[in-house]
Design an enzyme around this catalytic site. Structure first.
Site, short mmCIF file in Angstrom:
data_model
loop_
_atom_site.label_atom_id
_atom_site.label_comp_id
_atom_site.label_asym_id
_atom_site.label_seq_id
_atom_site.Cartn_x
_atom_site.Cartn_y
_atom_site.Cartn_z
N LYS A 105 -32.08 71.86 129.54
CA LYS A 105 -32.77 72.90 128.75
C LYS A 105 -32.71 72.62 127.26
O LYS A 105 -33.66 72.91 126.53
CB LYS A 105 -32.19 74.28 129.05
CG LYS A 105 -30.71 74.43 128.81
CD LYS A 105 -29.99 74.42 130.11
CE LYS A 105 -28.49 74.43 129.96
NZ LYS A 105 -27.81 74.58 131.22
N LYS A 165 -33.11 78.69 126.97
CA LYS A 165 -33.88 79.08 128.15
C LYS A 165 -34.99 80.05 127.77
O LYS A 165 -36.12 79.95 128.27
CB LYS A 165 -32.94 79.67 129.20
CG LYS A 165 -32.01 78.60 129.80
CD LYS A 165 -30.85 79.20 130.57
CE LYS A 165 -29.96 78.14 131.19
NZ LYS A 165 -28.69 78.66 131.72
N GLY A 225 -24.88 75.53 139.33
CA GLY A 225 -24.22 74.95 140.50
C GLY A 225 -25.00 73.78 141.06
O GLY A 225 -26.21 73.64 140.84
P1 NDP Z 1 -22.31 66.47 134.33
O1 NDP Z 1 -21.45 66.29 133.14
O2 NDP Z 1 -21.70 66.95 135.59
O3 NDP Z 1 -23.06 65.09 134.66
C1 NDP Z 1 -23.66 64.30 133.67
C2 NDP Z 1 -23.99 62.96 134.27
O4 NDP Z 1 -24.75 62.21 133.32
C3 NDP Z 1 -22.77 62.10 134.60
O5 NDP Z 1 -23.03 61.37 135.77
C4 NDP Z 1 -22.66 61.18 133.38
O6 NDP Z 1 -22.02 59.97 133.67
C5 NDP Z 1 -24.14 60.94 133.11
N1 NDP Z 1 -24.40 60.50 131.75
C6 NDP Z 1 -24.11 61.16 130.60
N2 NDP Z 1 -24.51 60.43 129.54
C7 NDP Z 1 -25.04 59.29 130.04
C8 NDP Z 1 -25.61 58.13 129.47
N3 NDP Z 1 -25.72 57.99 128.14
N4 NDP Z 1 -26.06 57.16 130.28
C9 NDP Z 1 -25.97 57.29 131.63
N5 NDP Z 1 -25.43 58.36 132.25
C10 NDP Z 1 -24.98 59.35 131.45
O7 NDP Z 1 -23.51 67.46 133.86
P2 NDP Z 1 -24.35 68.46 134.77
O8 NDP Z 1 -24.82 67.77 135.99
O9 NDP Z 1 -23.61 69.74 134.91
O10 NDP Z 1 -25.59 68.79 133.80
C11 NDP Z 1 -26.64 67.88 133.63
C12 NDP Z 1 -27.80 68.60 132.93
O11 NDP Z 1 -28.26 69.67 133.75
C13 NDP Z 1 -27.44 69.26 131.59
O12 NDP Z 1 -28.54 69.16 130.75
C14 NDP Z 1 -27.17 70.71 131.98
O13 NDP Z 1 -27.37 71.60 130.89
C15 NDP Z 1 -28.22 70.91 133.04
N6 NDP Z 1 -27.95 71.98 133.98
C16 NDP Z 1 -26.72 72.08 134.57
C17 NDP Z 1 -26.48 73.06 135.53
C18 NDP Z 1 -25.17 73.15 136.20
O14 NDP Z 1 -25.01 74.08 137.04
N7 NDP Z 1 -24.22 72.27 135.95
C19 NDP Z 1 -27.52 74.03 135.87
C20 NDP Z 1 -28.80 73.80 135.25
C21 NDP Z 1 -28.98 72.82 134.32
P3 NDP Z 1 -20.40 59.81 133.48
O15 NDP Z 1 -19.82 60.75 134.50
O16 NDP Z 1 -20.13 58.39 133.79
O17 NDP Z 1 -20.10 60.23 132.09
N1 HSE Z 2 -23.72 77.00 131.62
C1 HSE Z 2 -24.92 77.44 132.25
C2 HSE Z 2 -24.70 78.86 132.75
C3 HSE Z 2 -25.25 76.49 133.42
O1 HSE Z 2 -23.57 79.34 132.71
O2 HSE Z 2 -25.67 79.51 133.13
C4 HSE Z 2 -26.65 76.68 133.94
O3 HSE Z 2 -27.63 76.39 133.02
#
Ligand code: NDP
Ligand code: HSE
Length: 439
Positions: free
Chosen positions: A117, A217, A314
């Site tokens: 986002k 958002k 999640g």
């Molecule tokens: P995580 O921290 O769990 O995962 C991030 C991933 O991206 C890891 O695998 C990390 O690798 C990889 N990564 C980060 N930087 C790089 C890079 N420069 N090159 C390659 N790989 C990279 O994050 P989330 O999955 O929680 O969130 C991802 C996105 O989704 C964010 O924008 C978040 O705001 C959005 N989002 C998250 C939600 C949630 O419930 N968590 C819900 C809705 C949206 P490594 O582990 O090796 O660092």
């Molecule tokens: N940190 C965010 C929340 C994750 O609490 O809603 C989903 O975007």
């Protein structure tokens, strides 16, 4: 009549490359793998995850990742530059290098799905313009309210409406905190620690607690709903860190529930966009949204009032939204129709200052417990055109007292002018809380 494409004739897979394999990436991968046979039939062509990039494959979190060696990309650029990838799925987070990677993927004529986002809120304009220029798809359903299909609903199902008003609970962390404070009488810091432990919060929870995440958002939702580009800095933002159990308890006594709301509305003068903690009347359907759940209440010119409810964060709920976007793009690829739904920000609407808001207010102040104090404050409010709906005085010790006011609707600028004068009175120790009220 045009001939219907066969579901089995196109055998070549549509190749997907993931940037990031954390909470969201792994959830999308699992959703895709679990349902691949039916997804293949729905699309009419097989889908394959060709490669996945993370920062460091040696981290313990990837020890059991269900990927073969060939799928583990050297780095994110290798995915973006791979000529065999059709769809890049960005779920790494942050603005850089995500923006450069996504833009390069689009320039390389790849379609993109993102859950990010902050990326769309801050760099959406140039990203959507690049996708439009290349005739490819950029989709971001997961970026707002996780698993809830709100973007597609606004862009497609509700496209025939003029959206008048939208109120969202779009941040799971803050909704969890406020629910725990309301239902269990938890202190703010305890509830935040729980939200972090449950994995709802962003890496830096300030993004949640101070309302940045909700503002990202809202800027995305408002750009689509009101067909006009909204920069995130144009969204008025207040967080929940200053709230105490006293505010939660007064809300209960007065018939309200405290929620962090993202509110967008179109008035004849322009758009009003704001994220702030709010006293929401207990009869509003959004008060029943508790814990980490999200919901968006929308009022459209033809549809009337509709509400979308579900898990806003999640791994699997967000993965569901990502995979929905992948399937939609895969269908477009199959039917050579990518780019069919470009940016819909046709207008350039005025965005009003929050001082233009007309609403009721809840005020809590600590004052000297002396004769005439309440009257002096009421006079200032009245002189500035602030009409009082109810007053509650409590905790009067003979030295200090707490006064809680609920006003009738008033333009915010008038309330602010009155509060400056109230604060300047000797007898007023402090104005502890000032919250907007929604019925
Ligand atoms: P995580 O921290 O769990 O995962 C991030 C991933 O991206 C890891 O695998 C990390 O690798 C990889 N990564 C980060 N930087 C790089 C890079 N420069 N090159 C390659 N790989 C990279 O994050 P989330 O999955 O929680 O969130 C991802 C996105 O989704 C964010 O924008 C978040 O705001 C959005 N989002 C998250 C939600 C949630 O419930 N968590 C819900 C809705 C949206 P490594 O582990 O090796 O660092
Ligand atoms: N940190 C965010 C929340 C994750 O609490 O809603 C989903 O975007």
């Amino acid at each position: 009549m045009p001939k219907r494409a066969s579901r089995t004739s196109d055998a070549a897979p549509i190749n997907i490359g993931f940037l990031g394999f954390g909470t969201v990436g792994a959830g999308a991968f699992q959703t895709l793998c679990d349902n691949l046979p039916s997804i293949t039939l729905k699309v009419g062509r097989p889908l394959a995850v060709k490669s996945v990039a993370v920062r460091n494959w040696n981290q313990p979190r990837y020890a059991n990742a269900p990927l073969c060696t060939a799928q583990r990309a050297k780095d994110a650029w290798a995915v973006v530059e791979d000529p065999e990838i059709d769809i890049v799925v960005e779920c790494m987070g942050g603005v850089e290098p995500a923006a450069e990677l996504v833009l390069q993927a689009l320039r390389n004529h790849k379609n993109v799905v993102t859950a990010n986002k902050e990326l769309i809120a801050r760099r959406g304009r140039e990203i959507l313009e690049e996708a439009d220029k290349q005739g490819v798809d950029i989709q971001f359903e997961a970026a707002v309210a996780g698993g809830i299909p709100i973007i597609r609903a606004l862009k497609e199902s509700l496209a025939g409406n003029r959206i008048q008003r939208m109120i969202g609970i779009v941040n799971g962390t803050t909704n969890y905190i406020l629910t725990q404070m309301t239902e269990r009488g938890c202190e703010f810091t305890t509830a935040l620690a729980e939200a972090q432990a449950k994995g709802y919060a962003e890496k830096d929870p300030t993004a949640d607690v101070e309302g940045h995440d909700a503002a990202y958002k809202l800027s995305i939702l408002a750009s689509i709903a009101f067909e006009s580009r909204v920069d995130v800095e144009q969204v008025h933002r207040e967080g929940i860190a200053g709230l105490t159990l006293a505010d939660i308890e007064y809300a209960r006594q007065l018939g309200y529930v405290v929620k962090l709301l993202a509110i967008g509305e179109e008035t004849p003068a322009g758009l009003l966009l704001r994220v702030h903690p709010t006293y929401l009347h207990h009869s509003h359907p959004l008060t029943s949204v508790s814990g980490a759940f999200n919901a968006i209440w929308v009022q459209g010119s033809s549809v009337g009032k509709v509400m979308f409810y579900g898990q806003g964060a999640g791994s699997l709920p967000t993965g569901s939204a990502v995979v929905g976007d992948i399937i939609d793009i895969a269908r477009n690829i199959r039917h050579k129709a990518t780019g069919r739904l470009p940016c819909t920000c046709f207008s350039n609407k005025t965005i009003l200052d929050v001082n233009e808001t007309v609403t009721k207010f809840y005020l809590r102040m600590e004052v000297a417990d002396r004769p005439g104090v309440l009257g002096r404050i009421a006079t200032i409010l009245g002189n500035e055109g602030v009409s009082v709906a109810s007053v509650l005085q409590s905790n009067a010790s003979g030295e200090e007292a707490e006064i809680v006011w609920v006003t009738h609707e008033v333009q915010e600028v008038k309330l602010r002018r009155a509060l400056e004068q109230v604060q300047a009175l000797d007898a007023v120790k402090c104005i502890r809380t000032c919250l907007r009220v929604e019925d």
